[in-house]
Design a protein around this motif. Structure first.
Motif, mmCIF file in Angstrom:
data_model
loop_
_atom_site.group_PDB
_atom_site.id
_atom_site.type_symbol
_atom_site.label_atom_id
_atom_site.label_comp_id
_atom_site.label_asym_id
_atom_site.label_seq_id
_atom_site.Cartn_x
_atom_site.Cartn_y
_atom_site.Cartn_z
ATOM 1 N N LYS A 21 0.831 -1.200 0.000
ATOM 2 C CA LYS A 21 0.000 0.000 0.000
ATOM 3 C C LYS A 21 0.868 1.253 0.000
ATOM 4 C CE LYS A 21 -3.715 -2.303 2.382
ATOM 5 N NZ LYS A 21 -4.645 -2.269 3.490
ATOM 6 N N THR A 22 0.456 2.228 -0.795
ATOM 7 C CA THR A 22 1.159 3.507 -0.855
ATOM 8 C C THR A 22 0.877 4.294 0.412
ATOM 9 O OG1 THR A 22 0.904 3.533 -3.239
ATOM 10 C CG2 THR A 22 1.461 5.608 -2.195
ATOM 11 N N LYS A 23 1.883 4.937 0.929
ATOM 12 C CA LYS A 23 1.716 5.764 2.118
ATOM 13 C C LYS A 23 1.575 7.214 1.693
ATOM 14 C CE LYS A 23 3.916 2.547 5.178
ATOM 15 N NZ LYS A 23 4.874 2.311 6.232
ATOM 16 N N LEU A 24 0.629 7.892 2.326
ATOM 17 C CA LEU A 24 0.342 9.289 2.045
ATOM 18 C C LEU A 24 0.629 10.114 3.288
ATOM 19 C CD1 LEU A 24 -3.155 8.813 0.382
ATOM 20 C CD2 LEU A 24 -0.947 8.915 -0.765
ATOM 21 N N VAL A 25 1.038 11.360 3.095
ATOM 22 C CA VAL A 25 1.326 12.262 4.215
ATOM 23 C C VAL A 25 0.501 13.531 4.036
ATOM 24 C CG1 VAL A 25 3.106 13.633 5.346
ATOM 25 C CG2 VAL A 25 3.657 11.374 4.503
ATOM 26 N N CYS A 26 -0.172 13.934 5.099
ATOM 27 C CA CYS A 26 -0.926 15.187 5.112
ATOM 28 C C CYS A 26 0.071 16.345 5.071
ATOM 29 C CB CYS A 26 -1.780 15.253 6.378
ATOM 30 S SG CYS A 26 -2.658 16.823 6.573
ATOM 31 N N LEU A 27 -0.157 17.303 4.183
ATOM 32 C CA LEU A 27 0.753 18.443 4.056
ATOM 33 C C LEU A 27 0.669 19.406 5.236
ATOM 34 C CD1 LEU A 27 0.391 19.353 0.269
ATOM 35 C CD2 LEU A 27 2.204 18.050 1.394
ATOM 36 N N TYR A 28 -0.393 19.319 6.018
ATOM 37 C CA TYR A 28 -0.573 20.259 7.125
ATOM 38 C C TYR A 28 -0.023 19.732 8.448
ATOM 39 C CZ TYR A 28 -3.622 22.223 3.612
ATOM 40 O OH TYR A 28 -4.113 22.735 2.441
ATOM 41 N N CYS A 29 -0.374 18.494 8.801
ATOM 42 C CA CYS A 29 0.024 17.979 10.120
ATOM 43 C C CYS A 29 1.061 16.852 10.024
ATOM 44 C CB CYS A 29 -1.194 17.486 10.895
ATOM 45 S SG CYS A 29 -1.948 16.002 10.216
ATOM 46 N N VAL A 30 1.409 16.443 8.821
ATOM 47 C CA VAL A 30 2.420 15.430 8.537
ATOM 48 C C VAL A 30 2.015 14.044 9.080
ATOM 49 C CG1 VAL A 30 4.908 15.011 8.438
ATOM 50 C CG2 VAL A 30 4.102 17.307 8.803
ATOM 51 N N LYS A 31 0.712 13.801 9.208
ATOM 52 C CA LYS A 31 0.224 12.485 9.611
ATOM 53 C C LYS A 31 0.362 11.541 8.421
ATOM 54 C CE LYS A 31 -3.869 10.078 11.337
ATOM 55 N NZ LYS A 31 -3.144 9.136 12.129
#
Length: 90
Positions: A18-28
Motif C-alpha cells: 500500500k502507498t503511504k500518504l502524508v498530510c501536508l498540514y500535520c504530517v500524519k
C-alpha cells in the motif's frame, strides 16, 4: 479535491503493497485506505480518522461540502435503484 493536500511517500512504502500518504498540514502518515478517509481527516469529521489540527478553515469547509455531496449522491442512487426495481417487478 483532496489530492492536492497530501503527498505520496514512496520511500516509506518500500516492502509495503500500500502507498503511504502524508498530510501536508500535520504530517500524519496514512497507510492504504481510500481518499475518503483522507477527506474525513481534513474535514475533521468524527469516525474513522483523527482530525487534522492544522488544516486551514477554507480547506476544512471544502472537504465537508465534498463529503456531504458524496452522501447525497449515494442516497439518490439508492432511491433510483429502489424505484427501478419497483417498476421492473411489474
Amino acid at each position: 479535491m483532496a489530492w492536492g493536500h497530501r503527498r505520496e511517500v514512496p520511500e516509506l512504502s518500500v516492502g509495503c503493497k500500500k502507498t503511504k500518504l502524508v498530510c501536508l498540514y500535520c504530517v500524519k502518515v496514512f497507510v492504504g485506505g481510500d481518499i475518503n478517509r483522507f477527506k474525513q481527516h481534513l474535514a475533521g469529521t468524527k469516525g474513522e480518522v483523527e482530525q487534522c489540527s492544522k488544516c486551514p478553515p477554507n480547506v476544512r469547509h471544502q472537504m465537508l461540502l465534498n463529503l456531504q455531496g458524496n452522501v447525497e449522491k449515494k442516497r439518490r442512487a439508492r432511491e433510483m435503484k429502489a424505484d427501478f426495481n419497483l417498476y421492473s417487478a411489474k
